[in-house]
Scaffold this active site. Structure first.
Site, mmCIF file in Angstrom:
data_model
loop_
_atom_site.group_PDB
_atom_site.id
_atom_site.type_symbol
_atom_site.label_atom_id
_atom_site.label_comp_id
_atom_site.label_asym_id
_atom_site.label_seq_id
_atom_site.Cartn_x
_atom_site.Cartn_y
_atom_site.Cartn_z
ATOM 1 N N LYS A 289 -0.068 -17.713 3.597
ATOM 2 C CA LYS A 289 1.244 -17.444 3.821
ATOM 3 C C LYS A 289 1.684 -16.149 3.014
ATOM 4 C CE LYS A 289 5.784 -19.314 4.143
ATOM 5 N NZ LYS A 289 6.389 -18.138 3.240
ATOM 6 N N SER B 276 12.184 -19.267 11.754
ATOM 7 C CA SER B 276 11.494 -19.377 10.401
ATOM 8 C C SER B 276 10.305 -20.843 10.681
ATOM 9 C CB SER B 276 12.363 -19.927 9.215
ATOM 10 O OG SER B 276 13.125 -20.846 9.650
ATOM 11 N N ASP C 127 -13.728 9.569 1.252
ATOM 12 C CA ASP C 127 -12.424 9.920 1.200
ATOM 13 C C ASP C 127 -12.102 11.390 1.226
ATOM 14 O OD1 ASP C 127 -11.548 7.628 0.703
ATOM 15 O OD2 ASP C 127 -11.079 7.546 -1.344
ATOM 16 N N LYS D 82 -0.977 -23.628 12.401
ATOM 17 C CA LYS D 82 -0.483 -23.767 13.532
ATOM 18 C C LYS D 82 -1.400 -24.319 14.747
ATOM 19 C CE LYS D 82 1.437 -18.916 12.704
ATOM 20 N NZ LYS D 82 1.517 -17.543 13.079
ATOM 21 N N GLU E 7 -13.564 13.489 3.308
ATOM 22 C CA GLU E 7 -13.763 13.913 4.622
ATOM 23 C C GLU E 7 -12.711 13.453 5.181
ATOM 24 O OE1 GLU E 7 -15.111 15.185 8.308
ATOM 25 O OE2 GLU E 7 -15.460 15.863 6.338
ATOM 26 N N TYR E 8 -12.041 12.386 5.092
ATOM 27 C CA TYR E 8 -10.662 11.924 5.502
ATOM 28 C C TYR E 8 -9.681 12.968 5.091
ATOM 29 C CZ TYR E 8 -7.026 8.771 7.052
ATOM 30 O OH TYR E 8 -5.938 8.303 7.414
#
Length: 677
Positions: free
Chosen positions: A118, A84, A35, A295, A37-38
């Site tokens: 979901k 939906s 973190d 799906k 270095e980021y």
């Protein structure tokens, strides 16, 4: 070395590096640097942009901290509706879902399904043009949402620019914005420290965070986005995958995050195995889910299956079993709905169920009260069906107190004291007061002015309630007689708002017959039925005079709906309301009868692709449809003709491979001229 580069070169280098780190962290779940270095790179980036503001670009990682606050959200019309999903609540529903698909496709072989959790968040659409994020919107009502671009740009794992080069020039990505449970706890701790009200659950926190007018607030919230489908796709640089799962893999390659639990299964039995597996993992996931989405994986099958009015036939959401808790019934109140339905509402001891505090639940009707054998004072079992709607499913008989009271259904309307009637064969009792009943009047007026009806801008629910309470509006036509002066004196109005409302009312007078029919609030006549009635009969007069047989000849109108429509137009006070609206100036254009089988392109399937220069895509589609053609979004063996504009892409290649007729825009325009000549 970095100091040998110009500021612009170094900035480009840093942006590319940070984007790569973000991809490794959020998409591959494989962070490659500490973190610290980021953070160091981010500080260097901000320093360069502060010293050279002209170098700051819209897709810079610095833009995730938020910009100027908005005064309101603009509306966005979805070019491809965000529908939906239908629900399955048990294994029988899933088996029936698979059977419907096989019957419709006329196949007996196993079907491949793409399976994913979901997510319990907020559905969002993100549009990329030439790889750059240009717009984000909420689902809204599926056709019109709110523009939340500035807020979505602040979400940590949303790429402001896509990776690679082979993405479509216009690509709409759909997914869910969520808040992890850990992020939710941290946010609520901060809310409490600031003396603010904590959020009830992660979903509400995510939704509230996305609808902040100040994007800096959104930027400070721990939101994440996960992709689950494509919407609009134009000008593909390489063919999209032929399965849903392969298309999701392409999204991942372009830098978009996906759920880690994605799987492809064969048949309903394997779907149910996946459902139970995810159910067991549910408590171990870092975020809330309320079921699993299945799906049909094959895109060609999806296209053949198509859609019903509100949902695709090729997908279903299998909800987890509802969560239950015990509470106490304190009282029952009776509410009056728009159609006069009298609904008993249970007032409960506030109880935390499935992530929310429940204090009210519907008891539906007298039959349900009798079935439960429920009394005031009873201990009751509350269930959140589908993790959403609170219901009382049972009483705990051995806990009934000695002073428990019977629930007495009223004989007259609790609002206007009109008689209550219960027709034979119906479970619902209704007030007979009509617009005389203030409760029905308020709900009827709200429906009349709603977006799907006359769509009166600025006429919200609270203002309608004020107008009805002040008896300034007793019938829908009264809206059009409102004057600026009395409106200006109302709470939170003022002269400017009053002028705007009067102008909006005037504008709303121009409508369509379908919207007008919908606005009348005829029982069980929704948008689709109103459209079918309008297209079938063409005029209001024809609908008014139609008998039951004529009404049942309309697509999707059965015996019950036909009876409701017939009864509505036989009521004198309803005809008086309609007459007053027409006298006030409400009007619509004449509808021309569509004799589809006689049109020149009847039965032919057209596909549009690429960029059109003379006509826009929607105009060309409308013109083809007016000539009887069906316009599809994909090329198949059933396609009769492909209209290829500039940069046509993979659809042109597929059409050529299949031997489908291809015409350019000039050919199409010439065809239109010939057919009209």
């Amino acid at each position: 070395m970095s100091n040998a580069l110009s500021p612009a070169q170094r900035l480009t280098q840093i942006i590319n590096t940070i984007n790569e780190y973000n991809y490794q962290y959020y998409v591959q779940d494989n962070p490659s640097v500490p973190d610290a270095e980021y953070d160091r790179l981010m500080r260097e980036l901000l320093d360069i942009e502060n010293n050279h503001p002209d170098l700051r670009s819209p897709d810079s990682p610095s833009q995730k901290v938020g910009g100027a606050a908005l005064s309101a959200f603009e509306q966005v019309e979805h070019e491809v509706p965000m529908l939906s999903l239908d629900n399955a609540f048990d294994e029988d529903d899933m088996q029936a879902f698979e059977k419907r698909i096989k019957d419709r496709l006329k196949i007996s072989s196993e079907i491949s399904f793409s399976c994913e959790p979901k997510l319990d968040g907020l559905a969002v659409s993100i549009l990329y043009e030439n790889g750059q994020l240009v717009r984000a919107a909420t689902r809204g009502d599926g056709r019109v949402g709110e523009n939340i671009t500035t807020n979505v740009r602040t979400i940590a794992n949303v790429p402001l620019r896509l990776r690679g080069e082979n993405f479509p020039s216009r690509l709409e990505v759909r997914g869910e914005v969520i808040m992890t449970r850990a992020g939710f706890v941290t946010l609520n701790e901060a809310q409490i420290k600031k003396g603010k009200k904590p959020f009830v659950n992660p979903r509400n926190a995510a939704a509230g965070s996305l609808r902040q007018l100040d994007p800096k607030i959104t930027a400070a919230r721990p939101l994440l986005f996960y992709s689950y489908s494509l919407g609009l796709v134009e000008n593909e640089q390489q063919p999209l995958g032929e399965t849903h799962s392969s298309r999701l893999a392409q999204l991942s390659e372009w830098g978009l995050p996906l759920s880690k639990e994605l799987e492809v299964t064969q048949g309903a039995t394997q779907c149910l195995t996946y459902f139970h597996k995810i159910g067991e993992l549910r408590s171990q996931l870092s975020y809330d889910i309320d079921g699993v989405v299945f799906k049909v994986d094959n895109i060609a099958m999806q296209q053949e299956l198509g859609f019903v009015a509100r949902a695709p036939r090729w997908a279903i959401a299998h909800k987890f079993p509802a969560q239950e808790e015990m509470s106490t019934l304190l009282d029952v109140e009776f509410q009056v709905g728009r159609t006069g339905a009298i609904t008993p509402v249970a007032r409960l001891e506030p109880t935390f169920v499935g992530g929310v505090t429940v204090s009210n639940a519907t008891l539906h009707n007298q039959d349900e009260i009798n079935r439960l054998g429920i009394k005031i004072g009873d201990s009751v079992i509350i269930r959140r069906a589908g993790d959403v709607i609170p219901q009382i499913v049972a009483i705990v008989a051995d806990k009934r107190p000695d002073d428990a009271k019977d629930i007495v259904f009223p004989e007259s309307c609790p609002v206007c004291d009109s008689a209550i009637e219960k027709l034979e064969g119906e479970a619902v009792a209704r007030c007979t007061g009509g617009l005389y009943c203030k409760a029905q009047r308020k709900e009827a007026m709200k429906h009349f002015a709603s977006r799907k009806a006359l769509d009166v801008d600025g006429l919200g629910d609270k203002l309608i309630e004020q107008l009805v309470d002040a008896e300034m509006v007793k019938s829908p036509a009264d809206f059009f007689a409102l004057d600026i002066a009395p409106l200006s004196s109302m709470e939170r109005m003022g002269e400017k708002s009053a002028v705007n409302l009067v102008n909006a009312l005037e504008k709303s007078k121009k409508t369509t017959l379908a919207k007008f029919l919908y606005s009348l609030g005829i029982r069980e006549v929704g948008e689709a039925t109103a459209q079918n009635l309008a297209q079938h009969f063409l005029t209001l007069e024809a609908i008014e005079q139609a008998d039951l047989d004529a009404l049942q000849a309309v697509s999707d109108v059965g015996v019950i709906v036909a009876q409701h429509v017939f009864n509505f137009f036989k009521e004198e006070h309803n005809l008086e309301v309609i007459s007053a609206l027409l006298e006030a100036g409400v009007h619509w254009p004449k509808i021309e009868k569509l004799a589809l089988d006689e049109l020149p392109l009847a039965g032919q399937v057209y596909v549009l692709t690429g960029t059109l220069n003379v006509m826009d895509r929607n105009s060309a589609k409308a013109k083809l449809q007016s000539l009887g053609a069906k316009v599809s979004g994909s090329v198949s063996a059933k396609t009769d003709c492909l209209v290829a504009g500039e940069k046509a892409g993979s659809k042109l290649t597929k059409a050529q491979d299949l031997g489908v007729k291809v015409m350019n825009e000039d050919d199409m325009l010439a065809m239109f001229a010939d057919l009209e000549g």
